[in-house]
Motif scaffolding. Structure first.
Motif, short mmCIF file in Angstrom:
data_model
loop_
_atom_site.label_atom_id
_atom_site.label_comp_id
_atom_site.label_asym_id
_atom_site.label_seq_id
_atom_site.Cartn_x
_atom_site.Cartn_y
_atom_site.Cartn_z
N GLU A 60 27.89 31.22 34.54
CA GLU A 60 28.42 32.15 33.54
C GLU A 60 29.93 32.38 33.71
N ILE A 61 30.40 32.36 34.94
CA ILE A 61 31.82 32.64 35.22
C ILE A 61 32.52 31.30 35.44
N LYS A 62 33.09 30.76 34.38
CA LYS A 62 33.71 29.44 34.48
C LYS A 62 35.21 29.51 34.72
N HIS A 63 35.84 30.59 34.31
CA HIS A 63 37.29 30.68 34.38
C HIS A 63 37.82 31.14 35.73
N LYS A 64 36.94 31.63 36.60
CA LYS A 64 37.35 32.15 37.89
C LYS A 64 36.36 31.70 38.95
N THR A 65 36.84 31.55 40.17
CA THR A 65 35.96 31.18 41.27
C THR A 65 35.91 32.34 42.26
N PRO A 66 34.95 33.25 42.05
CA PRO A 66 34.84 34.39 42.98
C PRO A 66 34.41 33.92 44.37
N SER A 67 34.76 34.73 45.34
CA SER A 67 34.32 34.44 46.72
C SER A 67 32.83 34.76 46.82
N GLU A 69 31.51 36.86 48.74
CA GLU A 69 31.37 38.32 48.79
C GLU A 69 31.39 38.91 47.38
N GLU A 70 32.27 38.40 46.53
CA GLU A 70 32.31 38.90 45.14
C GLU A 70 31.02 38.55 44.40
N PHE A 71 30.50 37.34 44.65
CA PHE A 71 29.23 36.96 44.03
C PHE A 71 28.11 37.89 44.49
N LEU A 72 28.09 38.20 45.77
CA LEU A 72 27.04 39.08 46.28
C LEU A 72 27.15 40.48 45.69
N VAL A 73 28.37 40.96 45.49
CA VAL A 73 28.55 42.26 44.86
C VAL A 73 28.02 42.21 43.43
N LEU A 74 28.35 41.15 42.70
CA LEU A 74 27.87 41.01 41.33
C LEU A 74 26.34 40.92 41.28
N VAL A 75 25.75 40.20 42.22
CA VAL A 75 24.29 40.10 42.28
C VAL A 75 23.69 41.48 42.56
N CYS A 76 24.28 42.22 43.50
CA CYS A 76 23.77 43.56 43.81
C CYS A 76 23.84 44.46 42.58
N LEU A 77 24.96 44.40 41.86
CA LEU A 77 25.11 45.22 40.66
C LEU A 77 24.10 44.80 39.59
N ASP A 78 23.87 43.51 39.45
CA ASP A 78 22.89 43.02 38.48
C ASP A 78 21.48 43.48 38.86
N LEU A 79 21.15 43.39 40.14
CA LEU A 79 19.84 43.85 40.60
C LEU A 79 19.69 45.35 40.41
N TYR A 80 20.75 46.10 40.66
CA TYR A 80 20.72 47.55 40.43
C TYR A 80 20.43 47.83 38.96
N ASP A 81 21.10 47.09 38.08
CA ASP A 81 20.88 47.26 36.64
C ASP A 81 19.43 46.96 36.28
N GLN A 82 18.88 45.91 36.85
CA GLN A 82 17.47 45.56 36.59
C GLN A 82 16.53 46.66 37.11
#
Length: 115
Positions: A60-67, A69-82
């Motif tokens: 989904e994120i093609k324009h940037k290459t997160p670290s 750690e950033e991916f894990l934060v995004l996953v945590c936020l997505d799981l929280y939303d779920q």
């Protein structure tokens, strides 16, 4: 007189619960986690679920290459939303169930008064 000590079979089972180290990898980083033998499959499934979330985010994120750690934060936020969505769903289902029970009780009360 001496008292014999008896052991509870259930406590004996708990005391004999086996733990094993399990090697998993999340976002390419290896981790060794000691967990009960009967939970190993859940742990492995959880790691695979998180890795799949990271792969999905990478697509989904093609324009940037997160670290990682950033991916894990995004996953945590997505799981929280779920989780929040599921909790809201459970609350809505409980409210609906309460309404249904009240309606059934009202119908039963009306039916009893007619008899």
């Amino acid at each position: 007189m001496s008292q014999e000590t008896t052991t509870n079979p259930q406590s004996a089972i708990i005391a004999k619960e086996e733990f094993r180290p399990v090697d998993i990898s999340i976002a390419g980083t290896p981790h060794r986690i000691v967990c009960p033998v009967d939970e190993i499959k859940n742990l492995e499934n959880g790691a695979e679920f998180i890795n799949q979330k990271i792969r999905d985010l990478r697509r989904e994120i093609k324009h940037k290459t997160p670290s990682n750690e950033e991916f894990l934060v995004l996953v945590c936020l997505d799981l929280y939303d779920q989780i929040q969505g599921l909790q809201n769903q459970v609350a809505a289902n409980a409210a609906e169930q309460k309404q249904i029970s009240e309606m059934i009780e009202k119908i039963n009360k009306q039916a009893r008064s007619m008899l």
